[in-house]
Design a protein around this motif. Structure first.
Motif, short mmCIF file in Angstrom:
data_model
loop_
_atom_site.label_atom_id
_atom_site.label_comp_id
_atom_site.label_asym_id
_atom_site.label_seq_id
_atom_site.Cartn_x
_atom_site.Cartn_y
_atom_site.Cartn_z
N SER A 1 0.84 -1.19 0.00
CA SER A 1 0.00 0.00 0.00
C SER A 1 0.88 1.25 0.00
CB SER A 1 -0.92 0.00 1.22
OG SER A 1 -1.78 -1.10 1.19
N TYR A 2 0.26 2.36 -0.34
CA TYR A 2 0.97 3.64 -0.38
C TYR A 2 1.64 3.92 0.96
CZ TYR A 2 1.56 8.73 -0.43
OH TYR A 2 2.07 10.00 -0.33
N ASP A 3 2.93 4.34 0.90
CA ASP A 3 3.69 4.51 2.14
C ASP A 3 3.74 5.94 2.65
OD1 ASP A 3 5.37 5.74 0.36
OD2 ASP A 3 6.97 4.24 0.49
N GLY A 4 2.99 6.84 2.02
CA GLY A 4 2.90 8.20 2.52
C GLY A 4 4.09 9.08 2.23
N ASP A 5 4.80 8.82 1.12
CA ASP A 5 6.01 9.58 0.79
C ASP A 5 5.74 11.06 0.54
OD1 ASP A 5 7.86 7.67 1.13
OD2 ASP A 5 8.21 7.24 -0.98
N PHE A 6 4.56 11.38 0.01
CA PHE A 6 4.27 12.76 -0.36
C PHE A 6 3.36 13.42 0.68
CE2 PHE A 6 4.88 10.47 -4.44
CZ PHE A 6 6.06 11.09 -4.82
N SER A 7 3.68 14.65 1.01
CA SER A 7 2.93 15.35 2.06
C SER A 7 1.51 15.70 1.63
CB SER A 7 3.68 16.63 2.46
OG SER A 7 3.83 17.51 1.35
N ASP A 8 1.25 15.77 0.31
CA ASP A 8 -0.08 16.16 -0.16
C ASP A 8 -0.87 14.98 -0.71
OD1 ASP A 8 1.66 15.87 -2.28
OD2 ASP A 8 0.97 17.64 -3.37
N VAL A 9 -0.46 13.75 -0.40
CA VAL A 9 -1.19 12.55 -0.81
C VAL A 9 -1.33 11.66 0.41
CG1 VAL A 9 -1.23 10.51 -2.28
CG2 VAL A 9 -0.28 12.66 -3.16
N SER A 10 -2.57 11.25 0.70
CA SER A 10 -2.79 10.35 1.85
C SER A 10 -3.37 9.03 1.35
CB SER A 10 -3.69 11.03 2.88
OG SER A 10 -4.90 11.46 2.29
N ASP A 11 -4.69 8.86 1.47
CA ASP A 11 -5.31 7.60 1.08
C ASP A 11 -6.25 7.77 -0.11
OD1 ASP A 11 -7.20 9.09 2.33
OD2 ASP A 11 -7.92 7.48 3.65
#
Length: 715
Positions: free
Chosen positions: A587-597
């Protein structure tokens, strides 16, 4: 593209002869005038090679007429082709051939003609050969062929070297006949593409089986000529010269295939010396052979075969031990094909060219199948060629993985193995079930069994699944339903979370082929997608319909596609992930501050992990920003680098060819040139690239569709 049929008549001089512009000449019938049998003068100044070719040309033509009759549609198509070539030469002549050659590759005619010292030109050669084939008399066909050889031999030596001889081209003819005899074309939903592939395979066959063709191929590649370019140029020649429908040409090719078969069979019936028998070594018995007939199951082929020209090692029963293992809890039987290290090593050592090592599992309904290689065997394949593919086939389909994807040392370290510890790699293709009801929940129409592809490394009690790869894994799934429309088929991956992901799919000869970077469960489904705002006359309709039927691009809830609407970075990231069959494996690991789920987060993770999409220095991704045309070029260039194949160069133009080239950022200039030369991107009206303009959804469909086709990911 059926020029093959006539390759028999044009023979090397056309087909092989330049393996390049063989044109309509390659599919033109010789004159039918003359007696039933050709008799040549004993001393007419022609070489034995040319006399042999002339004899075969007439034999095949006579057999063709005998088989189909002069009232048949095939014979009428043959005569129509003859008239078409004659008309083309009379009306357009050298200018017509120049245009065809220029269309085949920008500057090619100039390049080749510029190295010829005399007055002869490639165009002159094509006119003379095609004229010969439609006007030659049966009784002097060999003499006229010899005259062409005498006239153009020095010109071809200027191109291919002083050791080259046009007469030597005729040695290709027998190999060409063998290919035609053994490869009958099958009419498909896309006959033009089928013919293009048929021609490309024939050229590859000739180069692999004939020294003259091999030398010519190497020289032509110096002029940046590819098989794909030859096939495309020949298709354009058909369009320019022939008035016949493609399906009619396919029928003619099939008839000529039959005639060639008949002629070759007659030749084989002639008595030949009996070869001295060679002792056959007795393979080491498989444990249990004496008391267990089932132990003979495992591989369909009895003996290992090494095809030096194709670089293919087909491992047979003599190089494996077949074991039947029963699960004590479920009672399920697994057919394990264990590869013998020493015999595989001997086969690899016997070839200087190893491109693929293949295995076929033979199992019964309800059984599972695995091919097991020791880590030493995998390393042996890698040592022969790191790019060599390990291919496994079963009743469900096929899997082909680059050997370098199996990192033996990394696995041994993760297992903390000692040097003497054994490590096995299992390759598995088996039917399975959609236990999460993904197909039903998403209302997908299943067109095949659900098939699980797996590669497992194991040592003692330790094991791990190798799920994710850095190069695409080529696979097939067998579809037995003849009622399905191949154009509506697409493979989807069934994900553990109950969702599904489409992967790029193409159909070929009844097989469904797909590429992705992950092992998982896959199934073929049928799709039927249309958009009210994309009529047939809309410029991007073919591209939109292609990618939407592949489930790579989706429309909006109201049934619209909106081809002129711009695309955001998040949307483009999602489209690229589906188009390449990418999955991050997490799953997405949260690398970008403007992208969550957000809905696109997991697909964004995949394209970021594979280096196709990047964020900004401030740690943001800016998902709602619109993608410009030069940014799209950058991302497609990275995708090309990921796939890592030799793309055909359809133009020699660079970014500087556009009138607004000064507006293309320096960071994007190389990418624009790369994707343009690969045929993936085009400019806008007025010879502008419009690099800083946002790319529309229709343009993205065109860009991605062309790129995936050039990558052989889709039809």
């Amino acid at each position: 593209m059926r020029k093959f049929p006539l390759s028999k008549k044009a023979t090397a001089v056309t087909l092989a002869t330049t393996m390049l512009f063989t044109s309509a000449a390659a599919f033109t019938p010789i004159s039918a005038d003359g007696g039933d049998q050709v008799v040549y003068a004993e001393n007419n100044g022609t070489s034995e090679e040319i006399e042999m070719v002339a004899d075969l040309v007439v034999e095949v033509y006579d057999q063709f007429v005998e088989n189909v009759g002069e009232d048949s549609d095939e014979f009428e198509t043959m005569q129509q082709l003859r008239d078409d070539v004659e008309r083309f030469n009379e009306n357009r002549g050298e200018l017509g051939w120049t245009q065809i050659i220029d269309e085949a590759r920008t500057g090619l005619a100039t390049d080749l003609n510029s190295v010829i010292d005399g007055d002869e030109t490639v165009e002159d050669f094509m006119i003379d050969v095609s004229t010969l084939l439609v006007t030659a008399d049966r009784e002097n066909l060999d003499e006229e062929m010899q005259a062409i050889v005498n006239e153009y031999n020095e010109a071809f030596q200027d191109i291919f070297g002083e050791d080259f001889s046009l007469e030597g081209l005729f040695t290709i003819f027998e190999d060409a006949l063998e290919f035609v005899s053994n490869n009958e074309p099958q009419l498909s939903s896309d006959p033009e593409e089928m013919l293009r592939e048929y021609l490309k395979e024939m050229l590859q066959y000739l180069e692999a089986n004939n020294d003259v063709a091999e030398d010519m191929g190497e020289t032509l590649r110096d002029f940046e000529v590819t098989y794909e370019g030859i096939a495309d140029s020949l298709m354009r020649m058909v369009d320019d010269i022939s008035f016949s429908e493609t399906s009619e040409l396919v029928d003619l090719l099939s008839a000529l295939n039959d005639a060639t078969d008949d002629v070759l069979e007659e030749d084989e019936e002639e008595p030949s010396p009996t070869p001295t028998p060679t002792p056959t070594p007795t393979p080491t018995p498989t444990p249990g052979d004496d008391d267990d007939d089932d132990a003979d199951e495992g591989l369909e082929d009895d003996e290992t075969e090494v095809d030096e020209e194709e670089g293919r090692v087909v491992v047979g029963e003599d190089a494996v031990d077949v074991e039947l293992e029963e699960d004590p809890e479920t009672g399920e039987t697994t057919v394990r094909v264990r590869v013998n290290e020493e015999r595989l090593a001997e086969s690899l050592a016997s070839s200087d060219n190893v491109e693929e090592v293949s295995f076929n599992i033979d199992k019964e309904e309800g059984q599972r199948g695995e091919v097991t290689l020791s880590s030493r065997s995998v390393s042996a394949v890698q040592a022969a060629n790191p790019r060599a593919r390990i291919s496994v086939s079963s009743s469900e389909g096929n899997m082909s993985v680059r050997s370098s994807e199996i990192n033996v040392e990394e696995i041994r370290e993760s297992f903390e193995l000692a040097e003497e510890d054994e490590l096995d790699i299992d390759f598995e293709i088996n039917r399975t079930e959609d236990v999460d009801d993904v197909l039903e929940d998403n209302e997908l129409d299943e067109a095949s069994d659900v098939v699980e592809y797996a590669i497992e490394a194991r040592s003692g009690e330790r094991s791990t699944n190798i799920q994710r790869f850095q190069s695409p894994i080529e696979r097939t799934i067998n579809v037995d339903d003849e009622n399905v429309d191949e154009e509506d088929l697409v493979v989807v991956r069934l994900n553990d979370d109950g969702s599904y992901s489409p992967v790029p799919t193409r159909t070929e000869n009844g097989q469904v082929k797909f590429q992705s970077f992950n092992n998982s469960k896959y199934v073929v489904v049928e799709t039927d997608v249309e958009f009210a705002d994309v009529p047939e006359d809309q410029w991007a309709s073919d591209y939109v319909n292609s990618l939407s039927s592949q489930l790579i691009m989706e429309g909006f809830p109201n049934g619209e596609f909106r081809p002129y609407e711009s695309t955001t970075r998040s949307q483009f990231a999602s489209i690229l992930a589906r188009g390449l069959g990418l999955d991050a494996g997490q799953s997405y690991d949260g690398d970008f501050s403007d992208v969550s789920d957000e809905w696109y987060a997991d697909e964004l993770q995949a394209v970021v992990d594979y280096g196709i999409v990047e964020g900004y220095e401030d740690g943001t991704f800016q998902p709602e920003d619109e993608v410009t045309r030069q940014e799209a070029a950058i991302m497609i260039q990275r995708a090309m680098e990921l796939i890592d194949i030799d793309y055909p160069q359809v133009t020699e133009n660079t970014f500087a060819a556009f009138d607004d080239s000064d507006e293309i950022g320096s960071w994007a200039q190389d990418a624009v040139t790369t994707v343009m030369q690969a045929g993936a991107v085009e400019g806008r009206p007025g010879n502008e690239f419009a690099p800083q303009e946002t790319i529309t959804r229709g343009e993205i469909a065109a860009l991605l569709d062309r790129f995936l086709r050039q990558s052989d990911f889709i039809n």
